[in-house]
Design an enzyme around this catalytic site. Structure first.
Site, PDB file in Angstrom:
ATOM      1  N   THR A 110       6.819  47.951  54.328  1.00 34.04           N
ATOM      2  CA  THR A 110       7.695  49.116  54.455  1.00 34.04           C
ATOM      3  C   THR A 110       7.641  49.953  53.177  1.00 34.04           C
ATOM      4  O   THR A 110       7.459  49.406  52.092  1.00 34.04           O
ATOM      5  CB  THR A 110       9.139  48.654  54.691  1.00 34.04           C
ATOM      6  OG1 THR A 110       9.175  47.835  55.847  1.00 34.04           O
ATOM      7  CG2 THR A 110      10.078  49.835  54.874  1.00 34.04           C
ATOM      8  N   ALA A 149       5.768  47.126  46.280  1.00 37.14           N
ATOM      9  CA  ALA A 149       6.762  46.450  45.439  1.00 37.14           C
ATOM     10  C   ALA A 149       7.478  47.485  44.603  1.00 37.14           C
ATOM     11  O   ALA A 149       6.931  48.548  44.286  1.00 37.14           O
ATOM     12  CB  ALA A 149       6.097  45.409  44.539  1.00 37.14           C
ATOM     13  N   GLU A 186      10.687  41.604  55.291  1.00 36.18           N
ATOM     14  CA  GLU A 186       9.504  41.506  54.443  1.00 36.18           C
ATOM     15  C   GLU A 186       9.294  40.069  53.968  1.00 36.18           C
ATOM     16  O   GLU A 186       8.162  39.561  53.977  1.00 36.18           O
ATOM     17  CB  GLU A 186       9.650  42.449  53.240  1.00 36.18           C
ATOM     18  CG  GLU A 186       9.583  43.921  53.615  1.00 36.18           C
ATOM     19  CD  GLU A 186       9.946  44.853  52.481  1.00 36.18           C
ATOM     20  OE1 GLU A 186       9.718  46.065  52.628  1.00 36.18           O
ATOM     21  OE2 GLU A 186      10.469  44.378  51.444  1.00 36.18           O
TER      22      GLU A 186
END
Length: 219
Positions: A28, A83, A103
């Site tokens: 995402t 990240a 995730e």
């Protein structure tokens, strides 16, 4: 190169880790969105994808890439995601987009976790980016008090509801010297769904976008 161009570069570089005729784990966020764009170019070579958020699912479906429920999948060869921070040990803070729980679940299933990020996300010590914690709504005040007792500053992320129907607390003023230990401690608090520390299950490969090209770091 702009930051978005760096994100695009690593998103497309991640195609090298996709095995034909498999289901791909997709993350995402803005960098993962570039990976979805890249994945669309080889969509006829893969079976489909498992997505970590409703937003990514919608984008995959726009490209007519089949999206599978994770419960239908026994194994994923690879999971590709961004990240908010990543250190030299490949441990990460994730959850800026509030999709940390899904995730983390997909990362646990995948054989390999490929982190895609621009160079600004690289840090020596995690914690400058506020650490997201997904919490069941009725536990918000309790978990906040417990985090304060530990010397941290939790802040309720206003007007954000996760895809799981929960809320996010962002913990500020952290200098995370022992990520695995901290991950376990926060996860142990009743009412916490998960914390956005990806340390016990860190990245296997990091593709870092730099002005000189994509740098590959392996665990």
């Amino acid at each position: 190169m702009t930051q978005d161009e760096l994100k695009k570069a690593v998103g497309w570089a991640a195609l090298d880790y996709v095995t034909p005729c498999t289901i791909v784990g997709v993350g995402t966020g803005s960098t993962a969105a570039h990976f979805i764009d890249a994945l669309a170019s080889i969509k006829h070579q893969i079976e489909g994808a498992v997505s970590s958020s409703e937003a990514s699912t919608a984008k995959l479906k726009e490209y007519r890439i089949p999206v599978f429920d994770l419960n239908e999948v026994d194994q994923l060869a690879v999971y590709v995601d961004g990240a908010d921070e990543i250190n030299r040990q490949m441990e990460m803070i994730k959850g800026g987009g509030a999709a940390l729980t899904r995730e983390k679940i997909i990362a646990a299933v995948a054989d390999r976790f490929i982190c895609i990020a621009d160079a600004s996300k690289q840090v020596d010590v995690l914690g400058n980016f506020p650490l997201p914690v997904e919490v069941i709504p009725m536990a918000r005040a309790y978990v906040s008090r417990e985090l304060v007792k530990l010397g941290w500053l939790p802040e309720y992320r206003q007007n954000v509801v996760t895809d799981n129907g929960n809320i996010i607390l962002d913990v500020h003023n952290l200098k995370i010297m022992e990520p695995i230990k901290l991950e376990a401690a926060i996860n142990a608090l009743p009412g916490v769904v998960t914390v956005g520390l990806f340390a016990a299950r860190c990245a296997d490969v990091a593709l870092i976008g730099t002005p000189d090209g994509v740098k590959t770091i392996k665990k």
